[in-house]
Motif scaffolding. Structure first.
Motif, PDB file in Angstrom:
ATOM      1  N   MET A 144      49.787  37.114  39.588  1.00  0.00           N
ATOM      2  CA  MET A 144      48.375  36.853  39.850  1.00  0.00           C
ATOM      3  C   MET A 144      48.331  35.951  41.071  1.00  0.00           C
ATOM      4  O   MET A 144      49.172  35.072  41.230  1.00  0.00           O
ATOM      5  CB  MET A 144      47.708  36.163  38.656  1.00  0.00           C
ATOM      6  N   SER A 145      47.358  36.172  41.922  1.00  0.00           N
ATOM      7  CA  SER A 145      47.258  35.416  43.165  1.00  0.00           C
ATOM      8  C   SER A 145      45.953  34.639  43.200  1.00  0.00           C
ATOM      9  O   SER A 145      44.962  35.045  42.604  1.00  0.00           O
ATOM     10  CB  SER A 145      47.305  36.361  44.364  1.00  0.00           C
ATOM     11  N   THR A 146      45.975  33.539  43.924  1.00  0.00           N
ATOM     12  CA  THR A 146      44.774  32.748  44.153  1.00  0.00           C
ATOM     13  C   THR A 146      44.127  33.244  45.435  1.00  0.00           C
ATOM     14  O   THR A 146      44.806  33.404  46.453  1.00  0.00           O
ATOM     15  CB  THR A 146      45.123  31.257  44.302  1.00  0.00           C
ATOM     16  N   ALA A 147      42.840  33.493  45.386  1.00  0.00           N
ATOM     17  CA  ALA A 147      42.122  33.940  46.571  1.00  0.00           C
ATOM     18  C   ALA A 147      42.012  32.783  47.563  1.00  0.00           C
ATOM     19  O   ALA A 147      41.771  31.636  47.179  1.00  0.00           O
ATOM     20  CB  ALA A 147      40.736  34.429  46.182  1.00  0.00           C
ATOM     21  N   GLY A 193      40.775  28.769  54.912  1.00  0.00           N
ATOM     22  CA  GLY A 193      42.106  28.799  54.323  1.00  0.00           C
ATOM     23  C   GLY A 193      42.237  28.055  53.009  1.00  0.00           C
ATOM     24  O   GLY A 193      43.333  27.847  52.509  1.00  0.00           O
ATOM     25  N   ARG A 194      41.109  27.639  52.432  1.00  0.00           N
ATOM     26  CA  ARG A 194      41.144  26.882  51.173  1.00  0.00           C
ATOM     27  C   ARG A 194      41.140  27.833  49.987  1.00  0.00           C
ATOM     28  O   ARG A 194      40.595  28.934  50.046  1.00  0.00           O
ATOM     29  CB  ARG A 194      39.941  25.949  51.103  1.00  0.00           C
ATOM     30  N   ALA A 195      41.759  27.362  48.902  1.00  0.00           N
ATOM     31  CA  ALA A 195      41.836  28.168  47.681  1.00  0.00           C
ATOM     32  C   ALA A 195      40.442  28.357  47.089  1.00  0.00           C
ATOM     33  O   ALA A 195      39.635  27.428  47.052  1.00  0.00           O
ATOM     34  CB  ALA A 195      42.744  27.487  46.667  1.00  0.00           C
TER      35      ALA A 195
END
Length: 114
Positions: A61-64, A70-72
């Motif tokens: 799973m990835s964080t958008a 460029g922040r999560a």
């Protein structure tokens, strides 16, 4: 030096470098390795105490991340087989789908014990 000696020296050097890292850096390295090698993850989503969705065979799973800053972002995404009948088996009629979940989702993510 033999190939075995080179491999052993490389492993010793890698361990020495990892020992000098902070715990946060070690965790990031571990996540990077896990994402690279993949896992057989399971994501369960709950409404209160009731299981309402299960995704199987998730490799990561990835964080958008924001395009401009460029922040999560406050959601995760990935691909997995939607276990429609919640029987913990990826049946032939159940397909791999894209999903997104909010940081506020009541969920559990774990490696498939089977």
């Amino acid at each position: 030096m033999t190939l075995r000696q080179v491999c052993l020296a490389t492993c010793v050097a890698a361990l020495a470098l990892a020992g000098g890292c902070t715990q946060e850096q070690q965790n990031k390295i571990s996540r990077d390795v896990q994402n690279w090698t993949g896992t057989n993850g399971v994501l369960e989503i709950y409404a209160g105490d009731k299981l309402v969705r299960r995704f199987l065979k998730i490799d990561k799973m990835s964080t958008a991340m924001g395009t401009d800053d460029g922040r999560a972002r406050n959601y995760r995404f990935g691909y997995g087989v939607l276990d429609e009948n919640l029987n913990f088996v990826a049946d032939p009629n159940e397909r791999k789908v894209y999903f997104e979940i909010s940081d506020y989702t009541n969920m559990v993510f774990f490696e498939n014990p089977r």
